[in-house]
Design a protein around this motif. Structure first.
Motif, PDB file in Angstrom:
ATOM      1  N   HIS A   1      27.041  -6.843  50.530  1.00  0.00           N
ATOM      2  CA  HIS A   1      28.064  -7.838  50.846  1.00  0.00           C
ATOM      3  C   HIS A   1      28.615  -8.372  49.530  1.00  0.00           C
ATOM      4  O   HIS A   1      27.855  -8.798  48.656  1.00  0.00           O
ATOM      5  CB  HIS A   1      27.511  -8.992  51.677  1.00  0.00           C
ATOM      6  CG  HIS A   1      28.601  -9.900  52.184  1.00  0.00           C
ATOM      7  ND1 HIS A   1      29.260  -9.672  53.373  1.00  0.00           N
ATOM      8  CD2 HIS A   1      29.167 -11.007  51.644  1.00  0.00           C
ATOM      9  CE1 HIS A   1      30.179 -10.608  53.553  1.00  0.00           C
ATOM     10  NE2 HIS A   1      30.142 -11.431  52.514  1.00  0.00           N
ATOM     11  N   TYR A   2      29.939  -8.327  49.395  1.00  0.00           N
ATOM     12  CA  TYR A   2      30.609  -8.782  48.178  1.00  0.00           C
ATOM     13  C   TYR A   2      31.082 -10.220  48.367  1.00  0.00           C
ATOM     14  O   TYR A   2      31.742 -10.543  49.361  1.00  0.00           O
ATOM     15  CB  TYR A   2      31.807  -7.889  47.858  1.00  0.00           C
ATOM     16  CG  TYR A   2      31.446  -6.457  47.551  1.00  0.00           C
ATOM     17  CD1 TYR A   2      31.171  -6.044  46.255  1.00  0.00           C
ATOM     18  CD2 TYR A   2      31.386  -5.502  48.575  1.00  0.00           C
ATOM     19  CE1 TYR A   2      30.839  -4.729  45.976  1.00  0.00           C
ATOM     20  CE2 TYR A   2      31.061  -4.184  48.305  1.00  0.00           C
ATOM     21  CZ  TYR A   2      30.787  -3.803  47.003  1.00  0.00           C
ATOM     22  OH  TYR A   2      30.459  -2.499  46.734  1.00  0.00           O
TER      23      TYR A   2
ATOM     24  N   CYS B   1      33.082  -5.953  54.408  1.00  0.00           N
ATOM     25  CA  CYS B   1      31.780  -6.416  53.919  1.00  0.00           C
ATOM     26  C   CYS B   1      31.947  -7.372  52.741  1.00  0.00           C
ATOM     27  O   CYS B   1      31.125  -7.383  51.821  1.00  0.00           O
ATOM     28  CB  CYS B   1      30.895  -5.233  53.515  1.00  0.00           C
ATOM     29  SG  CYS B   1      31.589  -4.205  52.190  1.00  0.00           S
ATOM     30  N   SER B   2      33.008  -8.152  52.770  1.00  0.00           N
ATOM     31  CA  SER B   2      33.244  -9.059  51.650  1.00  0.00           C
ATOM     32  C   SER B   2      33.838 -10.362  52.144  1.00  0.00           C
ATOM     33  O   SER B   2      34.412 -10.445  53.236  1.00  0.00           O
ATOM     34  CB  SER B   2      34.183  -8.415  50.620  1.00  0.00           C
ATOM     35  OG  SER B   2      35.457  -8.175  51.184  1.00  0.00           O
TER      36      SER B   2
ATOM     37  N   TYR C   1      42.136  -8.326  48.856  1.00  0.00           N
ATOM     38  CA  TYR C   1      41.856  -7.282  49.849  1.00  0.00           C
ATOM     39  C   TYR C   1      42.781  -6.079  49.670  1.00  0.00           C
ATOM     40  O   TYR C   1      42.373  -4.934  49.907  1.00  0.00           O
ATOM     41  CB  TYR C   1      41.997  -7.851  51.255  1.00  0.00           C
ATOM     42  CG  TYR C   1      40.844  -8.739  51.669  1.00  0.00           C
ATOM     43  CD1 TYR C   1      39.536  -8.423  51.305  1.00  0.00           C
ATOM     44  CD2 TYR C   1      41.057  -9.890  52.420  1.00  0.00           C
ATOM     45  CE1 TYR C   1      38.477  -9.229  51.682  1.00  0.00           C
ATOM     46  CE2 TYR C   1      40.001 -10.703  52.805  1.00  0.00           C
ATOM     47  CZ  TYR C   1      38.710 -10.367  52.432  1.00  0.00           C
ATOM     48  OH  TYR C   1      37.658 -11.166  52.811  1.00  0.00           O
TER      49      TYR C   1
ATOM     50  N   GLY D   1      31.960   0.813  47.871  1.00  0.00           N
ATOM     51  CA  GLY D   1      32.001   0.593  49.306  1.00  0.00           C
ATOM     52  C   GLY D   1      30.902  -0.329  49.800  1.00  0.00           C
ATOM     53  O   GLY D   1      30.282  -1.079  49.039  1.00  0.00           O
ATOM     54  N   CYS D   2      30.630  -0.255  51.087  1.00  0.00           N
ATOM     55  CA  CYS D   2      29.691  -1.172  51.743  1.00  0.00           C
ATOM     56  C   CYS D   2      28.284  -0.609  51.876  1.00  0.00           C
ATOM     57  O   CYS D   2      27.378  -1.318  52.346  1.00  0.00           O
ATOM     58  CB  CYS D   2      30.221  -1.552  53.126  1.00  0.00           C
ATOM     59  SG  CYS D   2      31.803  -2.444  53.092  1.00  0.00           S
TER      60      CYS D   2
ATOM     61  N   HIS E   1      38.664  -1.015  50.978  1.00  0.00           N
ATOM     62  CA  HIS E   1      37.485  -0.385  51.560  1.00  0.00           C
ATOM     63  C   HIS E   1      36.307  -1.345  51.706  1.00  0.00           C
ATOM     64  O   HIS E   1      35.350  -1.036  52.420  1.00  0.00           O
ATOM     65  CB  HIS E   1      37.055   0.827  50.716  1.00  0.00           C
ATOM     66  CG  HIS E   1      38.051   1.942  50.745  1.00  0.00           C
ATOM     67  ND1 HIS E   1      37.989   3.030  49.891  1.00  0.00           N
ATOM     68  CD2 HIS E   1      39.150   2.147  51.523  1.00  0.00           C
ATOM     69  CE1 HIS E   1      39.007   3.839  50.138  1.00  0.00           C
ATOM     70  NE2 HIS E   1      39.720   3.319  51.121  1.00  0.00           N
ATOM     71  N   ILE E   2      36.347  -2.483  51.028  1.00  0.00           N
ATOM     72  CA  ILE E   2      35.227  -3.422  51.130  1.00  0.00           C
ATOM     73  C   ILE E   2      35.618  -4.685  51.892  1.00  0.00           C
ATOM     74  O   ILE E   2      34.863  -5.659  51.901  1.00  0.00           O
ATOM     75  CB  ILE E   2      34.683  -3.795  49.735  1.00  0.00           C
ATOM     76  CG1 ILE E   2      35.760  -4.508  48.905  1.00  0.00           C
ATOM     77  CG2 ILE E   2      34.163  -2.566  49.010  1.00  0.00           C
ATOM     78  CD1 ILE E   2      35.232  -5.056  47.584  1.00  0.00           C
ATOM     79  N   LYS E   3      36.764  -4.665  52.535  1.00  0.00           N
ATOM     80  CA  LYS E   3      37.223  -5.855  53.248  1.00  0.00           C
ATOM     81  C   LYS E   3      36.241  -6.268  54.335  1.00  0.00           C
ATOM     82  O   LYS E   3      35.968  -7.459  54.529  1.00  0.00           O
ATOM     83  CB  LYS E   3      38.603  -5.601  53.850  1.00  0.00           C
ATOM     84  CG  LYS E   3      39.192  -6.816  54.564  1.00  0.00           C
ATOM     85  CD  LYS E   3      40.601  -6.546  55.057  1.00  0.00           C
ATOM     86  CE  LYS E   3      41.183  -7.777  55.741  1.00  0.00           C
ATOM     87  NZ  LYS E   3      42.574  -7.541  56.205  1.00  0.00           N
TER      88      LYS E   3
ATOM     89  N   TYR F   1      34.584  -1.279  42.702  1.00  0.00           N
ATOM     90  CA  TYR F   1      33.882  -1.822  43.865  1.00  0.00           C
ATOM     91  C   TYR F   1      34.421  -1.197  45.145  1.00  0.00           C
ATOM     92  O   TYR F   1      33.677  -0.989  46.109  1.00  0.00           O
ATOM     93  CB  TYR F   1      34.038  -3.339  43.895  1.00  0.00           C
ATOM     94  CG  TYR F   1      33.661  -3.980  42.586  1.00  0.00           C
ATOM     95  CD1 TYR F   1      32.331  -4.116  42.216  1.00  0.00           C
ATOM     96  CD2 TYR F   1      34.645  -4.408  41.690  1.00  0.00           C
ATOM     97  CE1 TYR F   1      31.981  -4.677  41.000  1.00  0.00           C
ATOM     98  CE2 TYR F   1      34.301  -4.973  40.474  1.00  0.00           C
ATOM     99  CZ  TYR F   1      32.973  -5.101  40.133  1.00  0.00           C
ATOM    100  OH  TYR F   1      32.630  -5.645  38.927  1.00  0.00           O
ATOM    101  N   ASN F   2      35.704  -0.889  45.139  1.00  0.00           N
ATOM    102  CA  ASN F   2      36.300  -0.202  46.282  1.00  0.00           C
ATOM    103  C   ASN F   2      35.656   1.167  46.473  1.00  0.00           C
ATOM    104  O   ASN F   2      35.448   1.622  47.603  1.00  0.00           O
ATOM    105  CB  ASN F   2      37.805  -0.073  46.062  1.00  0.00           C
ATOM    106  CG  ASN F   2      38.563   0.227  47.338  1.00  0.00           C
ATOM    107  OD1 ASN F   2      38.369  -0.437  48.346  1.00  0.00           O
ATOM    108  ND2 ASN F   2      39.419   1.235  47.295  1.00  0.00           N
TER     109      ASN F   2
END
Length: 676
Positions: free
Chosen positions: A116-117, A140-141, A131, A109-110, A136-138, A105-106
Motif C-alpha cells: 500500500h502506497y 493500492c494507494s 494518479y 505495482g501492488c 497502476h497503483i491507484k 512505483y507504477n
C-alpha cells in the motif's frame, strides 16, 4: 552469539544464509555530480548472511572495549507496542513527492495486494495528477495533498515533516513493514533500487535499514553549510543524539567519508569501528512498525514540531540536515551508527537501551523550540489529529528574550492591486520579516471599503500565514471630506494614497494606545513600511542602546533627494508620543489649511526644517564613530514643541536642537548602516 554493549546483553540469533550476487557498474548522472555507481546485486539490501552477522558480532565486541560512557537520565524511555491493529497489507511505502517521475512505483505495482502506497504530494500537485502519473497503483494507494505554511517554507524540513505526520496519524495502524522515501530516489535507481528494497522489506528481516549505501562522519561542532548557526546546530544535534543513543556525550569526528563517492565506498574492504557517529546522509530507509512503536506517539509529535520551529537565534539552523542524521539513532542501533562500511542495518534484537526521560530535551524547551506543558499550556498538541500540514503549530514567545526583541511590522493596503499581486507581496513581506525576527507581529492595515476585495484575492491562501498575518480594516475619508486646497481630481492620485496611508497608520496607533495600558509589551518597536518592502537582515541595531527617538526616518544617501517617510521606525518607549505626532499630522494634512502638504513635507518643514539636502545625505553615509553636525536655527513654523535628534556615535551625548524646553517627541535620522 551474544553481544555486550555497555553492560546490556543482546542475544542475536543466527539468520538464514543467502547466495552473494555478481556485481556490475552503471554510469549515471544525478544532480550536481556524476555517480559511476557499482551495484552489488543483493548485497546492499539482502537478508543478513552468517558472514554479516559475524561482522556485527565483531563490531559489538569492539564497542564493548571502547567503554562508551552512558547516561540514562537524558535518554528517552522506550515502550512496548500495544493495541496494534492487524493490517491486511504487508508493506507500506511512504513516498513524499513534489513533481518527480513516479514511474518506478507504477512499475512495481501492488504486488497482489501486499503493498500500500501512502503518497504525500507537495508543491501543489493534486491527487488526480498523482494518479495520472502512476495509474497502476491507484487501487493500492492513498494521496494526501500537503499544505504549506510560512513555517514549512522558512524551515524547509524536506520530507521529514511528512514522515513524522504519517507515523503520528497511523501510529496504531502501521503496516508490519514500511519503506520511507522521497520520490526523488526514483531518479537514483542505480544506487537505491526501489524494486529490491520492496522485495527486502516484504521479508521483514530488518528492524531498521538505510537504503542509501554510503555513510558520513559527523562533527558536532561543524555545520555542513556555511549559512547556518553552527553553535545552535551542534546544540540541537547533540541533544537528540544523546536522547536516543543514551551516550553521555557527543564525540566529534572529522568528515572523512565523501559520501557521494559511491563506487569507492562500495568497494572498500576495511571497517572502522569507533565512537564516531556514522549516519547515512540521505533518508530512505526500511523500518518495522514494532521498531517505530518502541517510542511513544508523543515523541514523534514534539519531533515534528521541532522540525518546523522558527525561533530567535535558532531560525538559521538547517533542521532538515539534523533530521537526516537522526533517523539512524531514532530507529537504529549502536552497531549500525558506529561503523563506517556500507552494509549497515539493524535486526530486531539490535537496539539502543531505554532511558528515564519522557519529556523533550531541556535544550529544546529552553530555546522555545517545542511546547512544554508546564511552561506553555497547549494541551491541544496532545491530539494526534492536529499534527498535520493543515494545522500549523502556534509560535512560542522566546524564553530567552521574552518581548525584548518584539517588533511589529505594519504595512498598508490603501489602493486596489491586481489579482494575486497582493498575495505575492504579502508572502514576501511577511516571510522576510519573520525570517529575521521570528517573534515579530505583522499587521496589514486595509481601507475598510477594500476589505471584501482583499478577502477575495487572498482566499484560502490566508492559511499559509499560519495566523501570523493580522488584518485590520480601518475607515478612511473620501477626498471630498479632506477640506484640502487641492482639487478632488488631484486627491484621486498619489496624494490621496499617501493621505489614506497616513490615516490608516494614525488609526492603528490610536487603537493600540488605550488610556490605561502600556502598548509596548504587546507590540514592541513598530516599523511602518510599504507593502512591497522586503526585510533583508536584523534591524535590532536601530533600537539598541541609547538609540532613543520617537520616530526614526531612513536618511537618503543621495544629496538633495526628498525625505522618504514611507518607512518609519517608532520606538517602543514613545508609542504614545508618536500617536500624538501622527494625529497632528493627519489633521494638518487632511482637515486643515495645510492640505497641500504631503506627510513627507510635513515632517520636513515642521520637524527637520534645519537640515539641508546635503546634510540628509551626510546622515545617510555616516561612519560608525562620527556625528551629524546640526546648526542652530529658528523655528520656521508655528509648531515649536518638537525636538530634532541627530545621529549619535554610541558613546557620547546626542546633539539636538531643542525647539521648546520640554519637547514631546523627537525625530532621528538613521544612517544606512542601521536600516539599509
Amino acid at each position: 552469539m551474544p553481544i555486550h554493549f555497555k553492560g546490556r546483553k543482546l542475544e542475536r540469533g543466527v539468520m538464514g544464509t543467502s547466495r552473494s550476487a555478481a556485481g556490475f557498474c552503471i554510469p549515471t548522472l544525478t544532480g550536481a555530480w556524476f555517480l559511476h555507481a557499482c551495484i552489488i546485486l543483493g548485497a546492499v539490501n539482502a537478508t543478513p548472511t552468517s558472514q554479516w552477522l559475524e561482522k556485527m558480532d565483531a563490531v559489538g565486541k569492539k564497542l564493548d572495549r571502547l567503554h562508551i560512557p552512558m547516561d540514562l537520565r537524558t535518554c528517552v524511555t522506550q515502550v512496548s507496542p500495544v493495541g496494534v491493529l492487524p493490517q491486511k497489507a504487508k508493506l507500506g511505502v511512504v513516498i513524499v513527492a513534489c513533481e518527480e517521475d513516479l514511474s518506478v512505483y507504477n512499475e512495481i505495482g501492488c504486488r497482489d495486494g501486499r503493498l500500500h502506497y501512502h503518497i504525500y504530494s507537495k508543491c501543489g500537485r493534486s491527487k488526480a495528477a498523482v494518479y495520472d502519473a502512476a495509474p497502476h497503483i491507484k487501487r493500492c494507494s492513498s494521496v494526501t495533498e500537503v499544505s504549506s505554511t510560512i513555517y514549512t517554507d522558512l524551515s524547509w524540513s524536506k520530507e521529514h515533516s511528512e514522515f513524522l505526520e504519517h507515523i503520528i496519524q497511523r501510529y496504531y495502524k502501521l503496516e508490519d513493514n514500511l519503506i520511507f522515501t522521497s520520490a526523488r530516489m526514483g531518479r537514483l535507481d542505480d544506487v537505491v533500487s526501489m524494486r529490491r528494497a520492496v522485495d527486502t522489506a516484504l521479508k521483514g528481516t530488518w528492524a531498521y535499514k538505510s537504503l542509501w549505501p554510503t555513510k558520513l562522519s559527523v562533527h558536532f561542532d561543524q555545520c555542513p553549510l556555511s549559512t547556518c548557526n553552527v553553535a545552535q546546530f551542534g546544540r540541537e544535534l547533540c541533544a537528540l543524539y544523546k536522547r536516543y543513543t543514551c551516550e553521555a556525550d557527543c564525540f566529534s569526528c572529522q568528515h572523512r567519508n565523501p559520501w557521494f563517492d559511491v563506487p569507492r565506498l562500495l568497494q572498500e574492504s576495511r571497517t572502522e569501528v569507533s565512537r564516531c557517529f556514522f549516519p547515512n546522509p540521505l533518508n530512505t530507509f526500511i523500518a518495522t512498525s514494532a521498531r517505530i512503536q518502541r517510542l511513544p506517539q508523543s515523541e514523534y509529535m514534539w519531533l515534528r514540531q521541532w522540525a518546523q520551529s522558527w525561533q530567535e537565534d535558532a531560525g538559521g539552523v538547517l533542521r532538515r540536515l539534523i533530521a537526516e542524521r537522526m533517523w539512524p539513532v531514532i530507529l537504529g542501533c549502536p552497531e549500525d551508527i558506529h561503523h563506517n562500511s556500507t552494509d549497515g542495518g539493524c535486526t530486531n534484537d539490535m537496539k539502543f537501551p531505554s532511558g528515564e526521560r519522557e519529556t523533550p530535551p531541556e535544550e529544546m524547551i529552553d530555546d522555545g523550540l517545542v511546547h512544554s506543558l508546564p511552561l506553555h499550556p497547549t494541551k491541544h498538541l496532545s491530539k494526534p489529529d492536529l499534527h498535520t500540514s493543515k494545522h500549523p503549530y502556534p509560535h512560542l514567545r522566546s524564553p530567552k528574550y521574552g518581548t525584548y526583541r518584539l517588533i511589529t511590522f505594519v504595512a498598508t493596503y490603501a489602493t486596489p492591486v491586481k489579482v494575486r499581486t497582493v498575495l505575492q507581496l504579502l508572502k514576501g513581506a511577511v516571510g522576510a520579516a519573520l525570517q529575521f525576527h521570528p517573534s515579530a507581529r505583522f499587521f496589514l492595515l486595509v481601507r475598510h471599503d477594500l476589505m471584501e476585495e482583499l478577502e477575495q484575492q487572498l482566499g484560502k491562501n490566508v492559511d499559509w500565514f499560519a495566523g501570523r498575518l493580522e488584518i485590520l480594516p480601518l475607515p478612511t475619508r473620501h477626498p471630498a471630506q479632506f477640506g484640502s486646497q487641492r482639487s478632488v481630481e488631484d486627491l484621486t492620485g498619489s496624494f490621496w494614497t499617501e493621505a489614506h496611508q497616513l490615516e490608516l497608520a494614525s488609526g492603528f496607533l490610536r487603537q493600540i494606545t488605550p488610556d490605561t495600558h502600556d502598548p509596548s509589551p504587546n507590540y514592541g518597536h513598530i516599523v511602518f513600511m510599504p507593502l512591497n518592502t522586503v526585510v533583508l537582515d536584523h534591524i535590532w541595531e536601530a533600537f539598541r542602546g541609547r538609540q532613543d527617538f520617537t520616530i526614526a526616518l531612513p536618511a537618503q544617501p543621495v544629496p538633495h533627494q526628498p525625505l522618504d517617510t514611507r518607512i518609519m521606525f517608532v520606538h517602543r518607549r514613545h508609542i504614545r508620543a508618536a500617536e500624538q505626532l501622527f494625529s497632528e499630522a493627519e489633521e494638518a494634512i487632511i482637515a486643515g489649511g495645510d492640505g497641500a502638504q504631503t506627510f513627507a513635507e510635513f515632517i520636513r518643514t515642521r520637524l527637520l526644517s534645519c537640515l539641508t539636502g546635503r546634510q540628509l545625505a551626510a546622515a545617510g553615509s555616516l561612519p560608525p564613530k562620527s556625528k551629524l553636525a546640526v546648526q542652530s536655527c529658528e523655528p520656521t513654523t508655528p509648531t515649536q514643541h518638537w525636538q530634532l535628534g541627530a545621529e549619535e556615535d554610541g558613546e557620547g551625548e546626542d546633539e539636538t536642537v531643542v525647539m521648546e524646553t520640554t519637547p514631546r517627541a523627537s525625530v532621528r535620522l538613521l544612517p544606512c548602516r542601521l536600516w539599509a
